[in-house]
Motif scaffolding. Structure first.
Motif, PDB file in Angstrom:
ATOM      1  N   THR A 124       0.858  -1.070   0.002  1.00 48.72           N
ATOM      2  CA  THR A 124      -0.144  -0.174  -0.445  1.00 48.72           C
ATOM      3  C   THR A 124       0.588   1.514   0.285  1.00 48.72           C
ATOM      4  O   THR A 124       1.516   0.937   0.342  1.00 48.72           O
ATOM      5  CB  THR A 124      -1.118   0.166   1.037  1.00 48.72           C
ATOM      6  N   LEU A 181       4.603   3.966  -4.651  1.00 46.81           N
ATOM      7  CA  LEU A 181       4.070   3.162  -4.925  1.00 46.81           C
ATOM      8  C   LEU A 181       3.332   3.489  -6.667  1.00 46.81           C
ATOM      9  O   LEU A 181       2.779   4.679  -6.687  1.00 46.81           O
ATOM     10  CB  LEU A 181       2.917   2.793  -4.522  1.00 46.81           C
ATOM     11  N   LEU A 182       3.402   2.405  -7.576  1.00 47.46           N
ATOM     12  CA  LEU A 182       2.981   3.185  -9.333  1.00 47.46           C
ATOM     13  C   LEU A 182       2.238   2.422  -9.527  1.00 47.46           C
ATOM     14  O   LEU A 182       1.709   1.141  -9.774  1.00 47.46           O
ATOM     15  CB  LEU A 182       4.562   3.246  -9.598  1.00 47.46           C
ATOM     16  N   ALA A 183       1.148   2.852  -9.252  1.00 45.16           N
ATOM     17  CA  ALA A 183      -0.526   2.407  -9.330  1.00 45.16           C
ATOM     18  C   ALA A 183      -1.332   3.000  -9.688  1.00 45.16           C
ATOM     19  O   ALA A 183      -1.192   4.181  -9.805  1.00 45.16           O
ATOM     20  CB  ALA A 183      -1.166   1.708  -8.306  1.00 45.16           C
ATOM     21  N   THR A 184      -2.319   1.954 -10.643  1.00 48.64           N
ATOM     22  CA  THR A 184      -3.555   3.467 -11.562  1.00 48.64           C
ATOM     23  C   THR A 184      -4.520   2.691 -10.417  1.00 48.64           C
ATOM     24  O   THR A 184      -5.998   2.976 -11.159  1.00 48.64           O
ATOM     25  CB  THR A 184      -3.643   2.180 -12.702  1.00 48.64           C
ATOM     26  N   SER A 185      -4.618   2.646  -9.166  1.00 49.87           N
ATOM     27  CA  SER A 185      -6.050   2.730  -8.672  1.00 49.87           C
ATOM     28  C   SER A 185      -6.482   3.746  -8.582  1.00 49.87           C
ATOM     29  O   SER A 185      -5.980   5.101  -8.097  1.00 49.87           O
ATOM     30  CB  SER A 185      -5.360   2.066  -6.874  1.00 49.87           C
ATOM     31  N   TYR A 241      -2.275   9.135 -15.104  1.00 50.74           N
ATOM     32  CA  TYR A 241      -1.921   9.078 -13.835  1.00 50.74           C
ATOM     33  C   TYR A 241      -0.501   9.946 -13.299  1.00 50.74           C
ATOM     34  O   TYR A 241       0.404   9.185 -13.644  1.00 50.74           O
ATOM     35  CB  TYR A 241      -1.704   7.866 -12.816  1.00 50.74           C
ATOM     36  N   ARG A 268       3.683  10.261 -10.109  1.00 51.45           N
ATOM     37  CA  ARG A 268       3.645   9.233  -9.489  1.00 51.45           C
ATOM     38  C   ARG A 268       4.614   8.900  -7.959  1.00 51.45           C
ATOM     39  O   ARG A 268       4.794   7.951  -7.056  1.00 51.45           O
ATOM     40  CB  ARG A 268       2.665   7.842  -9.896  1.00 51.45           C
ATOM     41  N   GLU A 290       1.731  -8.934 -16.263  1.00 48.73           N
ATOM     42  CA  GLU A 290       0.743  -7.937 -15.366  1.00 48.73           C
ATOM     43  C   GLU A 290       0.826  -9.748 -14.328  1.00 48.73           C
ATOM     44  O   GLU A 290      -0.206 -10.545 -13.798  1.00 48.73           O
ATOM     45  CB  GLU A 290      -0.230  -8.727 -16.351  1.00 48.73           C
ATOM     46  N   THR A 314       3.301  -6.912  -4.336  1.00 51.68           N
ATOM     47  CA  THR A 314       2.794  -5.986  -4.968  1.00 51.68           C
ATOM     48  C   THR A 314       1.613  -7.086  -5.800  1.00 51.68           C
ATOM     49  O   THR A 314       1.833  -8.196  -5.897  1.00 51.68           O
ATOM     50  CB  THR A 314       3.622  -5.649  -6.766  1.00 51.68           C
ATOM     51  N   GLU A 372       1.267  -3.565 -10.764  1.00 61.61           N
ATOM     52  CA  GLU A 372       2.071  -2.277  -9.883  1.00 61.61           C
ATOM     53  C   GLU A 372       3.222  -2.713  -9.966  1.00 61.61           C
ATOM     54  O   GLU A 372       4.379  -3.132 -10.149  1.00 61.61           O
ATOM     55  CB  GLU A 372       1.995  -2.239  -8.645  1.00 61.61           C
ATOM     56  N   ILE A 393       7.586  -0.245  -8.235  1.00 64.06           N
ATOM     57  CA  ILE A 393       7.645   0.766  -7.119  1.00 64.06           C
ATOM     58  C   ILE A 393       8.562   1.580  -7.836  1.00 64.06           C
ATOM     59  O   ILE A 393       9.400   1.480  -8.785  1.00 64.06           O
ATOM     60  CB  ILE A 393       8.065   0.005  -6.159  1.00 64.06           C
TER      61      ILE A 393
END
Length: 161
Positions: A10, A20-24, A39, A42, A86, A109, A113, A115
């Motif tokens: 998280t 954290l590199l995410a597309t949430s 996004y 980040r 993925e 992860t 995702e 980092i």
């Protein structure tokens, strides 16, 4: 040998070590006539006196339980790992305790995702859990040694959650 149970990755739990590199969640904005969510910004990239470089890493997949005793850090720049598949991967980090790593923590992860490790963060080696283990890595390119390693005398084992 001490056991470590991986935590879900998280932004809050990982903040002391990096980004954290995410597309949430919702994109910051829509571009390309509404066909692409952006996004934005980040990660805090830091390359000191060097420049940013993009390399490709192909690492052998590992499995849990995973034994390790080696961590490293890069005192002159941040380091970003972006999986090119993925699949989840294992991230091992440790706080700095007077130029020595403290007790390691392991994160798992979610698929897709990435980092960004802050400059000087102690971390384990690249640890994909599935083939092909292919990553784009953004890090410092420049003069001087940008690698310090530390080997834990007893080692650790990361168990499956």
């Amino acid at each position: 040998m001490q056991e470590i149970i991986p935590e879900p990755l998280t932004a809050e739990a990982f903040a002391p070590f990096g980004d954290l590199l995410a597309t949430s969640g919702a994109p910051d904005k829509w571009i390309n006539e509404g066909a692409c969510g952006r996004y934005h910004d980040r990660a805090s990239l830091d390359f000191g006196s060097g420049r940013a470089g993009i390399s490709l890493f192909k690492a052998d997949p590992r499995s849990l339980p995973y034994r390790f005793d080696l961590v490293e850090r890069h005192p002159d720049g941040s380091q970003t790992f972006l999986p090119m598949s993925e699949h989840p991967f294992l991230v091992i980090v440790a706080p700095d305790l007077s130029d020595r790593p403290g007790m390691p923590r392991a994160f798992l992860t979610a698929p897709g995702e990435g980092i960004n490790l802050h400059r000087g963060t102690w971390h384990g080696v690249l640890t994909p859990l599935h083939a092909p283990g292919l990553f784009a890595v953004v890090d410092r390119i420049g003069d001087g040694a940008n690698l310090e390693e530390y080997r834990f005398p007893e080692g650790f084992i990361v168990m499956s959650g």
